[in-house]
Design a protein around this motif. Structure first.
Motif, PDB file in Angstrom:
ATOM      1  N   ALA A  41       0.987  -1.223  -0.015  1.00 12.90           N
ATOM      2  CA  ALA A  41       0.003  -0.017   0.121  1.00 12.90           C
ATOM      3  C   ALA A  41       0.866   1.215  -0.116  1.00 12.90           C
ATOM      4  CB  ALA A  41      -0.912   0.109   1.377  1.00 12.90           C
ATOM      5  N   VAL A  42       0.406   2.152  -0.813  1.00 10.25           N
ATOM      6  CA  VAL A  42       1.487   3.478  -1.005  1.00 10.25           C
ATOM      7  C   VAL A  42       0.566   4.751  -0.978  1.00 10.25           C
ATOM      8  CG1 VAL A  42       2.866   2.108  -2.307  1.00 10.25           C
ATOM      9  CG2 VAL A  42       1.103   3.465  -3.456  1.00 10.25           C
ATOM     10  N   SER A  43       1.202   5.902  -0.565  1.00  7.80           N
ATOM     11  CA  SER A  43       0.496   6.890  -0.547  1.00  7.80           C
ATOM     12  C   SER A  43       0.870   8.044  -1.797  1.00  7.80           C
ATOM     13  CB  SER A  43       1.220   7.988   0.619  1.00  7.80           C
ATOM     14  OG  SER A  43       0.646   9.442   0.574  1.00  7.80           O
ATOM     15  N   LEU A  44      -0.145   8.511  -2.466  1.00  6.82           N
ATOM     16  CA  LEU A  44       0.468   9.288  -3.521  1.00  6.82           C
ATOM     17  C   LEU A  44       0.400  10.528  -3.164  1.00  6.82           C
ATOM     18  CD1 LEU A  44      -1.697   7.320  -6.175  1.00  6.82           C
ATOM     19  CD2 LEU A  44       0.810   7.210  -5.995  1.00  6.82           C
ATOM     20  N   GLY A  45       0.625  10.914  -2.072  1.00  2.00           N
ATOM     21  CA  GLY A  45       0.927  12.139  -1.662  1.00  2.00           C
ATOM     22  C   GLY A  45      -0.146  12.874  -0.623  1.00  2.00           C
ATOM     23  N   PRO A  46       0.040  14.228   0.020  1.00  2.00           N
ATOM     24  CA  PRO A  46      -0.927  14.665   0.765  1.00  2.00           C
ATOM     25  C   PRO A  46      -2.486  15.025   0.344  1.00  2.00           C
ATOM     26  CG  PRO A  46       0.569  16.285   0.326  1.00  2.00           C
ATOM     27  CD  PRO A  46       0.986  15.078  -0.440  1.00  2.00           C
ATOM     28  N   ARG A  47      -2.545  15.085  -0.806  1.00  2.00           N
ATOM     29  CA  ARG A  47      -3.859  15.432  -1.313  1.00  2.00           C
ATOM     30  C   ARG A  47      -4.658  14.299  -1.798  1.00  2.00           C
ATOM     31  NH1 ARG A  47      -0.079  18.801  -2.434  1.00  2.00           N
ATOM     32  NH2 ARG A  47       0.754  17.590  -3.983  1.00  2.00           N
ATOM     33  N   ILE A  48      -6.090  14.377  -1.697  1.00  2.00           N
ATOM     34  CA  ILE A  48      -6.895  13.356  -2.266  1.00  2.00           C
ATOM     35  C   ILE A  48      -7.273  13.466  -3.719  1.00  2.00           C
ATOM     36  CG2 ILE A  48      -9.194  12.529  -1.844  1.00  2.00           C
ATOM     37  CD1 ILE A  48      -7.683  11.893   0.404  1.00  2.00           C
ATOM     38  N   LEU A  49      -6.656  12.404  -4.373  1.00  2.00           N
ATOM     39  CA  LEU A  49      -6.789  12.590  -5.955  1.00  2.00           C
ATOM     40  C   LEU A  49      -7.997  11.753  -6.243  1.00  2.00           C
ATOM     41  CD1 LEU A  49      -3.088  11.392  -6.686  1.00  2.00           C
ATOM     42  CD2 LEU A  49      -3.967  13.944  -6.125  1.00  2.00           C
ATOM     43  N   ARG A  50      -8.548  12.433  -7.330  1.00  2.00           N
ATOM     44  CA  ARG A  50      -9.588  11.593  -8.129  1.00  2.00           C
ATOM     45  C   ARG A  50      -9.196  10.371  -8.579  1.00  2.00           C
ATOM     46  NH1 ARG A  50     -14.243  14.504 -11.130  1.00  2.00           N
ATOM     47  NH2 ARG A  50     -14.444  16.501  -9.847  1.00  2.00           N
TER      48      ARG A  50
END
Ligand code: SAM
Length: 245
Positions: A213-222
């Motif tokens: 499981a990975v994070s794609l940064g601090p913002r919620i992306l569509r």
């Protein structure tokens, strides 16, 4: 004139001549008003890319004649994208962009909060073909039939890694943990629906040995943004973006 590149079904070999299917015939005869003798490039996902010429352009059929091969067929090497079934426009964007980004296959999956009960697979296949023709690929990604996520995970192939976009903020940064898949076997990617994965789904994913499981940064992306961003990371990190040129 812009080089015309078309995906066709038949086998491609020197001096072969055949009538192309309805979609390419319409494009050649009606959209491009091409004439006999005009040159074009053909590929079928198996036999490389061929220089060809229009042998005949008729109202009912367009015939092509193959001259010589200009590019060899590379071994299939793109990552697989598992995408929760999104609304139509988002799925169309994902099919086009993922094709341009070099995916080998797109597998729509049904999750607890999936937005769509069905997926227009045939429409996505045409979008993928047109994107492959435009971006210079020598194959078209497989658009697999949609399945429930658990069914896909229960049949997971040995030795394949799965990267899951986890927007909860509890996962490490993608670039730090992307499995160093060799280009021949890049990790697959799973992106959730607009409503996200449930906690139970994320827990069920995390316990699977092949899942990262990975994070794609601090913002919620569509979902469509997350799919595009994560595919770029995978291609740059362990895919064919590592090649020069
Ligand atoms: N739970 C989100 C929310 O709070 O609005 C909704 C899910 S998001 C719109 C759709 C999918 O994109 C997520 O399930 C996840 O797979 C991926 N995604 C979006 N932002 C992400 C992020 N910052 N890190 C990792 N994955 C992300």
């Amino acid at each position: 004139v812009a080089r015309i590149r078309l995906f066709v079904e038949p086998d491609l070999a020197a001096d072969a001549e055949f009538a192309v299917g309805e979609r390419p015939a319409h494009y050649l005869a009606t959209v491009m008003r091409a004439t006999a003798g005009q040159s074009l490039l053909l590929f079928n996902g198996r036999d490389g890319e061929w220089q060809a010429e229009l042998a005949a352009v008729g109202r009912r059929e367009v015939r092509v004649r193959l001259l010589h091969r200009v590019r060899l067929q590379p071994a299939p090497h793109g990552p697989e994208l598992l995408i929760a079934a999104l609304k139509r426009d988002a799925m169309d964007l994902v099919a086009r962009a993922a094709t341009e980004l070099g995916v080998g296959a797109i597998r729509p999956v049904f999750t607890a909060r999936t937005n769509a009960a069905r997926v227009g697979s045939d429409r996505l296949r045409v979008i993928a073909i047109e994107a492959a023709e435009q971006c210079g690929r020598l194959d078209v990604p497989r658009i697999e039939e949609p399945l429930p996520l658990d069914a896909v995970l229960d049949a997971w192939p040995q030795g394949r890694a799965l990267v899951v976009g986890d927007e909860s903020g509890r996962s490490p940064p993608a670039a730090a943990v992307l499995p160093n898949g060799r280009e021949s076997a890049p990790p697959s990617l799973l992106i959730g629906p607009e409503g996200g994965f449930t906690d139970a789904e994320l827990d069920g994913l995390r316990v699977r040995a092949f899942v990262t499981a990975v994070s794609l940064g601090p913002r919620i992306l569509r979902a469509e943004t997350a799919a595009i961003a994560a595919l770029a990371l995978i291609q740059a990190h362990c895919g064919d973006w590592r090649r020069s040129g």
